[in-house]
Motif scaffolding. Sequence first.
Motif, PDB file in Angstrom:
ATOM      1  N   UNK A  56       0.842  -1.187   0.000  1.00  0.00           N
ATOM      2  CA  UNK A  56       0.000   0.000   0.000  1.00  0.00           C
ATOM      3  C   UNK A  56       0.882   1.244   0.000  1.00  0.00           C
ATOM      4  N   UNK A  57       0.739   2.008  -1.072  1.00  0.00           N
ATOM      5  CA  UNK A  57       1.518   3.234  -1.257  1.00  0.00           C
ATOM      6  C   UNK A  57       0.680   4.413  -0.784  1.00  0.00           C
ATOM      7  N   UNK A  58       1.226   5.193   0.141  1.00  0.00           N
ATOM      8  CA  UNK A  58       0.470   6.306   0.699  1.00  0.00           C
ATOM      9  C   UNK A  58       0.736   7.570  -0.123  1.00  0.00           C
ATOM     10  N   UNK A  59      -0.358   8.140  -0.641  1.00  0.00           N
ATOM     11  CA  UNK A  59      -0.247   9.364  -1.422  1.00  0.00           C
ATOM     12  C   UNK A  59      -0.881  10.508  -0.643  1.00  0.00           C
ATOM     13  N   UNK A  60      -0.038  11.451  -0.228  1.00  0.00           N
ATOM     14  CA  UNK A  60      -0.502  12.614   0.520  1.00  0.00           C
ATOM     15  C   UNK A  60      -0.872  13.734  -0.451  1.00  0.00           C
ATOM     16  N   UNK A  61      -1.926  14.421  -0.140  1.00  0.00           N
ATOM     17  CA  UNK A  61      -2.340  15.525  -1.009  1.00  0.00           C
ATOM     18  C   UNK A  61      -1.348  16.685  -0.983  1.00  0.00           C
ATOM     19  N   UNK A  62      -0.631  16.854   0.108  1.00  0.00           N
ATOM     20  CA  UNK A  62       0.338  17.951   0.220  1.00  0.00           C
ATOM     21  C   UNK A  62       1.741  17.401   0.466  1.00  0.00           C
ATOM     22  N   UNK A  63       2.087  16.357  -0.274  1.00  0.00           N
ATOM     23  CA  UNK A  63       3.410  15.768  -0.124  1.00  0.00           C
ATOM     24  C   UNK A  63       4.484  16.726  -0.626  1.00  0.00           C
ATOM     25  N   UNK A  64       5.727  16.424  -0.283  1.00  0.00           N
ATOM     26  CA  UNK A  64       6.853  17.265  -0.714  1.00  0.00           C
ATOM     27  C   UNK A  64       6.898  17.361  -2.228  1.00  0.00           C
ATOM     28  N   UNK A  65       6.641  16.243  -2.923  1.00  0.00           N
ATOM     29  CA  UNK A  65       6.684  16.277  -4.382  1.00  0.00           C
ATOM     30  C   UNK A  65       5.555  17.138  -4.930  1.00  0.00           C
ATOM     31  N   UNK A  66       4.391  17.150  -4.241  1.00  0.00           N
ATOM     32  CA  UNK A  66       3.287  17.982  -4.711  1.00  0.00           C
ATOM     33  C   UNK A  66       3.597  19.458  -4.553  1.00  0.00           C
ATOM     34  N   UNK A  67       4.188  19.835  -3.419  1.00  0.00           N
ATOM     35  CA  UNK A  67       4.564  21.229  -3.204  1.00  0.00           C
ATOM     36  C   UNK A  67       5.590  21.664  -4.244  1.00  0.00           C
ATOM     37  N   UNK A  68       6.572  20.798  -4.504  1.00  0.00           N
ATOM     38  CA  UNK A  68       7.589  21.133  -5.500  1.00  0.00           C
ATOM     39  C   UNK A  68       6.991  21.211  -6.900  1.00  0.00           C
ATOM     40  N   UNK A  69       5.921  20.458  -7.128  1.00  0.00           N
ATOM     41  CA  UNK A  69       5.258  20.554  -8.430  1.00  0.00           C
ATOM     42  C   UNK A  69       4.560  21.897  -8.579  1.00  0.00           C
ATOM     43  N   UNK A  70       3.892  22.366  -7.519  1.00  0.00           N
ATOM     44  CA  UNK A  70       3.144  23.614  -7.603  1.00  0.00           C
ATOM     45  C   UNK A  70       4.051  24.810  -7.841  1.00  0.00           C
ATOM     46  N   UNK A  71       5.245  24.807  -7.249  1.00  0.00           N
ATOM     47  CA  UNK A  71       6.117  25.969  -7.452  1.00  0.00           C
ATOM     48  C   UNK A  71       7.084  25.777  -8.632  1.00  0.00           C
ATOM     49  N   UNK A  72       6.962  24.659  -9.338  1.00  0.00           N
ATOM     50  CA  UNK A  72       7.729  24.454 -10.563  1.00  0.00           C
ATOM     51  C   UNK A  72       9.035  23.724 -10.405  1.00  0.00           C
ATOM     52  N   UNK A  73       9.495  23.502  -9.163  1.00  0.00           N
ATOM     53  CA  UNK A  73      10.800  22.860  -8.982  1.00  0.00           C
ATOM     54  C   UNK A  73      10.822  21.440  -9.522  1.00  0.00           C
ATOM     55  N   UNK A  74       9.728  20.706  -9.298  1.00  0.00           N
ATOM     56  CA  UNK A  74       9.676  19.328  -9.763  1.00  0.00           C
ATOM     57  C   UNK A  74       9.893  19.235 -11.266  1.00  0.00           C
ATOM     58  N   UNK A  75       9.251  20.125 -12.013  1.00  0.00           N
ATOM     59  CA  UNK A  75       9.309  20.027 -13.465  1.00  0.00           C
ATOM     60  C   UNK A  75      10.653  20.494 -14.022  1.00  0.00           C
ATOM     61  N   UNK A  76      11.314  21.405 -13.332  1.00  0.00           N
ATOM     62  CA  UNK A  76      12.669  21.784 -13.744  1.00  0.00           C
ATOM     63  C   UNK A  76      13.597  20.580 -13.620  1.00  0.00           C
ATOM     64  N   UNK A  77      13.430  19.818 -12.536  1.00  0.00           N
ATOM     65  CA  UNK A  77      14.250  18.621 -12.352  1.00  0.00           C
ATOM     66  C   UNK A  77      13.900  17.562 -13.393  1.00  0.00           C
ATOM     67  N   UNK A  78      12.614  17.401 -13.659  1.00  0.00           N
ATOM     68  CA  UNK A  78      12.201  16.423 -14.661  1.00  0.00           C
ATOM     69  C   UNK A  78      12.766  16.770 -16.037  1.00  0.00           C
ATOM     70  N   UNK A  79      12.749  18.054 -16.412  1.00  0.00           N
ATOM     71  CA  UNK A  79      13.285  18.454 -17.726  1.00  0.00           C
ATOM     72  C   UNK A  79      14.761  18.095 -17.834  1.00  0.00           C
ATOM     73  N   UNK A  80      15.513  18.350 -16.775  1.00  0.00           N
ATOM     74  CA  UNK A  80      16.940  18.013 -16.806  1.00  0.00           C
ATOM     75  C   UNK A  80      17.137  16.509 -16.979  1.00  0.00           C
TER      76      UNK A  80
END
Length: 298
Positions: A217-241
């Motif tokens: 069982x994988x726990x998915x939080x609505x306000x996880x660290x990855x979600x916060x980083x997605x909202x401010x764009x950091x996640x996608x900058x890392x994904x592009x690299x």
Amino acid sequence: MTIDVMLPYYGDVAMMKAAVDSVLSQNDRDFRLTIVDDGYPDENLPAYFAALTAGDSRVRYLRNEINLGANGNYRKCLGLIDHEFTVIMGADDIMLPNYIETIRKGFQNPDVDLVQPGVEVIDENGEVYKPLGDNVKDFLRRRIVGQSTDAVLAGEPIAKSLITGDWLYFPSVAWRSEAIKKHSFREQYNVVQDLGLAMDIIMDGGKMMVSDTICFQYRRHRESDSSVQALDGRRFAEERAFFDECVRDFAKLGWHAAAKAARLHVSSRLHAATLAPKVIQKRMWPGLRKLAAHVVRP
């Protein structure tokens, strides 16, 4: 065949204890649980861990002197692996009682370096649910696995599938220790380091077994660290690299279809687009500009 269960920990105490209990409740008892505490500030934890290790010889506990962060703690865990197979579990996830026996069955195939078992998603309260993103993951996995219950995948097809949309659930994946220690986690990443590791093993000729047996069982939080980083764009900058690296790496291998999928990174762009309403609601204008740039990136 003892299996190493590595548990890098920092966060909610109650969820961590539930994760530990789920490991100790396995039907297959031949495992060794290693908890690596990244310095979580709770004065009651030392007594809990002391009682835990005193009561079960399969459990060991280490506490980092300084906070290493998620990637650093993952890499430390790799240096503590002693057995042929390992899993790096999330400290808020749950192993169902059949997890160890399921991955042990997967590794009966001597060519397999990774086992992705069946997973169900739970929310903060432990309720099983399936948000849109996980429906997409399921679709992409089914698309390459087909009707097989224990499919073994390798080479460009699996690389293309995962780069189109990452349908792995990293905390549930079991790894051949030789392969995971050979490649380790790429130090520059804090969101996609797990996909990077899987890609490195696949590009090196590694094979993955995908099982339909639900055991995690994988726990998915609505306000996880990855979600916060997605909202401010950091996640996608890392994904592009990361995608840019994959384009170059796949091209060197002659995997042109996979390179094209990495160049397009369609699911990542769609993910960014779906977050736009939430970013607007929160008035995170710098994040909105970054999301928009990611969506329309040439």
